[in-house]
Design a protein around this motif. Structure first.
Motif, PDB file in Angstrom:
ATOM      1  N   ALA A   1       0.846  -1.180   0.000  1.00 18.98           N
ATOM      2  CA  ALA A   1       0.000   0.000   0.000  1.00 18.98           C
ATOM      3  C   ALA A   1       0.890   1.241   0.000  1.00 18.98           C
ATOM      4  CB  ALA A   1      -0.908   0.001   1.212  1.00 18.98           C
ATOM      5  N   ALA A   2       0.450   2.262  -0.676  1.00 19.96           N
ATOM      6  CA  ALA A   2       1.215   3.504  -0.739  1.00 19.96           C
ATOM      7  C   ALA A   2       0.249   4.682  -0.787  1.00 19.96           C
ATOM      8  CB  ALA A   2       2.103   3.512  -1.977  1.00 19.96           C
ATOM      9  N   ASP A   3       0.607   5.750  -0.117  1.00 19.58           N
ATOM     10  CA  ASP A   3      -0.221   6.952  -0.138  1.00 19.58           C
ATOM     11  C   ASP A   3      -0.153   7.667  -1.474  1.00 19.58           C
ATOM     12  OD1 ASP A   3      -1.055   6.614   2.473  1.00 19.58           O
ATOM     13  OD2 ASP A   3       0.495   7.884   3.317  1.00 19.58           O
ATOM     14  N   ILE A   4       1.025   7.702  -2.066  1.00 21.74           N
ATOM     15  CA  ILE A   4       1.245   8.408  -3.324  1.00 21.74           C
ATOM     16  C   ILE A   4       2.000   7.455  -4.243  1.00 21.74           C
ATOM     17  CG2 ILE A   4       2.340  10.406  -4.420  1.00 21.74           C
ATOM     18  CD1 ILE A   4       2.153  11.784  -1.607  1.00 21.74           C
ATOM     19  N   ARG A   5       1.492   7.290  -5.449  1.00 20.98           N
ATOM     20  CA  ARG A   5       2.105   6.349  -6.387  1.00 20.98           C
ATOM     21  C   ARG A   5       2.519   7.066  -7.664  1.00 20.98           C
ATOM     22  NH1 ARG A   5      -2.273   3.925  -4.103  1.00 20.98           N
ATOM     23  NH2 ARG A   5      -3.585   4.534  -5.832  1.00 20.98           N
ATOM     24  N   TYR A   6       3.811   6.945  -8.014  1.00 20.62           N
ATOM     25  CA  TYR A   6       4.358   7.426  -9.269  1.00 20.62           C
ATOM     26  C   TYR A   6       4.890   6.211 -10.025  1.00 20.62           C
ATOM     27  CZ  TYR A   6       4.688  12.123  -7.107  1.00 20.62           C
ATOM     28  OH  TYR A   6       4.443  13.318  -6.495  1.00 20.62           O
ATOM     29  N   CYS A   7       4.998   6.336 -11.327  1.00 25.48           N
ATOM     30  CA  CYS A   7       5.615   5.267 -12.114  1.00 25.48           C
ATOM     31  C   CYS A   7       6.330   5.879 -13.307  1.00 25.48           C
ATOM     32  CB  CYS A   7       4.576   4.237 -12.560  1.00 25.48           C
ATOM     33  SG  CYS A   7       3.429   4.796 -13.829  1.00 25.48           S
ATOM     34  N   SER A   8       7.115   5.057 -13.975  1.00 24.90           N
ATOM     35  CA  SER A   8       7.771   5.474 -15.205  1.00 24.90           C
ATOM     36  C   SER A   8       6.941   4.992 -16.387  1.00 24.90           C
ATOM     37  CB  SER A   8       9.188   4.905 -15.278  1.00 24.90           C
ATOM     38  OG  SER A   8       9.139   3.501 -15.238  1.00 24.90           O
ATOM     39  N   ARG A   9       7.181   5.569 -17.543  1.00 25.05           N
ATOM     40  CA  ARG A   9       6.414   5.257 -18.741  1.00 25.05           C
ATOM     41  C   ARG A   9       6.467   3.763 -19.101  1.00 25.05           C
ATOM     42  NH1 ARG A   9       8.474   8.872 -22.769  1.00 25.05           N
ATOM     43  NH2 ARG A   9       7.329  10.469 -21.660  1.00 25.05           N
ATOM     44  N   ASP A  10       7.572   3.098 -18.791  1.00 21.54           N
ATOM     45  CA  ASP A  10       7.704   1.683 -19.147  1.00 21.54           C
ATOM     46  C   ASP A  10       7.188   0.722 -18.063  1.00 21.54           C
ATOM     47  OD1 ASP A  10       9.713   2.184 -17.312  1.00 21.54           O
ATOM     48  OD2 ASP A  10      11.254   1.096 -18.421  1.00 21.54           O
ATOM     49  N   ALA A  11       6.605   1.252 -17.010  1.00 20.56           N
ATOM     50  CA  ALA A  11       6.103   0.408 -15.917  1.00 20.56           C
ATOM     51  C   ALA A  11       4.796  -0.291 -16.300  1.00 20.56           C
ATOM     52  CB  ALA A  11       5.867   1.260 -14.672  1.00 20.56           C
ATOM     53  N   TRP A  12       4.547  -1.409 -15.649  1.00 17.13           N
ATOM     54  CA  TRP A  12       3.268  -2.096 -15.781  1.00 17.13           C
ATOM     55  C   TRP A  12       2.957  -2.768 -14.448  1.00 17.13           C
ATOM     56  CZ3 TRP A  12       3.829  -7.307 -14.933  1.00 17.13           C
ATOM     57  CH2 TRP A  12       5.080  -7.862 -15.184  1.00 17.13           C
ATOM     58  N   MET A  13       1.708  -3.035 -14.217  1.00 17.98           N
ATOM     59  CA  MET A  13       1.266  -3.653 -12.976  1.00 17.98           C
ATOM     60  C   MET A  13       0.341  -4.813 -13.318  1.00 17.98           C
ATOM     61  SD  MET A  13       0.906  -0.147 -12.980  1.00 17.98           S
ATOM     62  CE  MET A  13       2.127   1.051 -12.540  1.00 17.98           C
ATOM     63  N   CYS A  14       0.329  -5.841 -12.487  1.00 14.00           N
ATOM     64  CA  CYS A  14      -0.654  -6.906 -12.650  1.00 14.00           C
ATOM     65  C   CYS A  14      -0.824  -7.656 -11.344  1.00 14.00           C
ATOM     66  CB  CYS A  14      -0.312  -7.848 -13.797  1.00 14.00           C
ATOM     67  SG  CYS A  14       0.903  -9.100 -13.453  1.00 14.00           S
ATOM     68  N   ILE A  15      -1.954  -8.298 -11.226  1.00 13.04           N
ATOM     69  CA  ILE A  15      -2.283  -9.124 -10.068  1.00 13.04           C
ATOM     70  C   ILE A  15      -2.310 -10.548 -10.593  1.00 13.04           C
ATOM     71  CG2 ILE A  15      -3.978  -9.544  -8.249  1.00 13.04           C
ATOM     72  CD1 ILE A  15      -4.821  -6.492  -8.975  1.00 13.04           C
ATOM     73  N   LYS A  16      -1.235 -11.271 -10.395  1.00  9.75           N
ATOM     74  CA  LYS A  16      -0.942 -12.502 -11.112  1.00  9.75           C
ATOM     75  C   LYS A  16      -1.483 -13.785 -10.465  1.00  9.75           C
ATOM     76  CE  LYS A  16       1.644 -13.824 -14.648  1.00  9.75           C
ATOM     77  NZ  LYS A  16       0.967 -13.831 -15.915  1.00  9.75           N
ATOM     78  N   GLU A  17      -1.968 -13.711  -9.245  1.00  7.18           N
ATOM     79  CA  GLU A  17      -2.270 -14.915  -8.484  1.00  7.18           C
ATOM     80  C   GLU A  17      -3.244 -15.882  -9.163  1.00  7.18           C
ATOM     81  OE1 GLU A  17      -0.533 -12.175  -5.426  1.00  7.18           O
ATOM     82  OE2 GLU A  17      -1.739 -11.987  -7.234  1.00  7.18           O
ATOM     83  N   VAL A  18      -4.254 -15.370  -9.898  1.00  3.89           N
ATOM     84  CA  VAL A  18      -5.203 -16.302 -10.526  1.00  3.89           C
ATOM     85  C   VAL A  18      -4.514 -17.200 -11.549  1.00  3.89           C
ATOM     86  CG1 VAL A  18      -7.266 -14.900 -10.125  1.00  3.89           C
ATOM     87  CG2 VAL A  18      -6.033 -14.678 -12.287  1.00  3.89           C
ATOM     88  N   ASP A  19      -3.414 -16.748 -12.121  1.00  4.21           N
ATOM     89  CA  ASP A  19      -2.673 -17.562 -13.083  1.00  4.21           C
ATOM     90  C   ASP A  19      -1.990 -18.769 -12.428  1.00  4.21           C
ATOM     91  OD1 ASP A  19      -3.401 -16.142 -15.316  1.00  4.21           O
ATOM     92  OD2 ASP A  19      -1.492 -15.087 -15.533  1.00  4.21           O
ATOM     93  N   ILE A  20      -1.829 -18.708 -11.119  1.00  2.89           N
ATOM     94  CA  ILE A  20      -1.228 -19.851 -10.429  1.00  2.89           C
ATOM     95  C   ILE A  20      -2.227 -20.532  -9.480  1.00  2.89           C
ATOM     96  CG2 ILE A  20       1.143 -19.038 -10.654  1.00  2.89           C
ATOM     97  CD1 ILE A  20       0.951 -18.080  -7.707  1.00  2.89           C
ATOM     98  N   GLY A  21      -3.509 -20.269  -9.727  1.00  3.87           N
ATOM     99  CA  GLY A  21      -4.557 -20.966  -8.991  1.00  3.87           C
ATOM    100  C   GLY A  21      -4.845 -20.459  -7.597  1.00  3.87           C
ATOM    101  N   LEU A  22      -4.517 -19.199  -7.337  1.00  5.62           N
ATOM    102  CA  LEU A  22      -4.753 -18.610  -6.017  1.00  5.62           C
ATOM    103  C   LEU A  22      -5.528 -17.305  -6.135  1.00  5.62           C
ATOM    104  CD1 LEU A  22      -1.178 -18.902  -4.449  1.00  5.62           C
ATOM    105  CD2 LEU A  22      -3.187 -20.255  -3.831  1.00  5.62           C
ATOM    106  N   ALA A  23      -6.136 -16.919  -5.039  1.00  5.46           N
ATOM    107  CA  ALA A  23      -6.641 -15.550  -4.901  1.00  5.46           C
ATOM    108  C   ALA A  23      -5.528 -14.754  -4.230  1.00  5.46           C
ATOM    109  CB  ALA A  23      -7.902 -15.520  -4.040  1.00  5.46           C
ATOM    110  N   ALA A  24      -5.354 -13.521  -4.605  1.00  4.26           N
ATOM    111  CA  ALA A  24      -4.316 -12.677  -4.002  1.00  4.26           C
ATOM    112  C   ALA A  24      -4.568 -12.610  -2.499  1.00  4.26           C
ATOM    113  CB  ALA A  24      -4.338 -11.288  -4.631  1.00  4.26           C
TER     114      ALA A  24
END
Length: 146
Positions: A1-24
């Motif tokens: 968790a973060a109060d303020i979020r910055y990223c760079s142009r080449d950044a990406w985010m994902c929530i990957k757990e369903v791909d391995i059979g789990l809930a996050a």
């Protein structure tokens, strides 16, 4: 968790757990709705594990700034942190607590809660230090640590 979020142009985010059979299970599902993105997008990201690129993260409000490079993102984050660090620690801490409280409570409840916090803040020397610094143009107040 973060109060303020910055990223760079080449950044990406994902929530990957369903791909391995789990809930996050480390708080992602519990915190995602509090980031400001809409429920439909939150569910889509969680159910599909797709990558969200930096421009989509910016446009949906997941990040507040997207900078051209990693170095510029870090520089902007440090500048913001430096600005926050120059403020009264008690004012910043109580602002955070009250922002979080108001997210989950009514305006009336939040105003009542805030009045209690402000009563305590009046005991701090920080208000007087900030007022004196604002009178002396260009002066920076020296706040006590929490």
């Amino acid at each position: 968790a973060a109060d303020i979020r910055y990223c760079s142009r080449d950044a990406w985010m994902c929530i990957k757990e369903v791909d391995i059979g789990l809930a996050a299970d480390l708080g992602t599902l519990q915190r995602l709705h509090h980031t400001g993105i809409n429920s439909s997008l939150a569910r889509e990201l969680c159910y599909t594990a797709r990558k969200m690129d930096s421009q989509e993260a910016l446009s949906c409000g997941f990040v507040s700034k997207c900078l051209p490079s990693r170095e510029e993102a870090i520089k902007a984050a440090v500048a913001t942190a430096t600005s926050i660090a120059s403020k009264s620690p008690i004012a910043v801490a109580s602002t955070k607590v009250n922002l979080n409280y108001s997210r989950d409570h009514t305006v009336e409840e939040s105003l009542r809660y805030m009045s209690t916090w402000n009563s305590g803040m009046l005991q701090s020397e920080d208000i007087m230090k900030a007022a004196m610094a604002s009178i002396q143009k260009g002066a920076q107040p020296k706040f006590s640590n929490l």
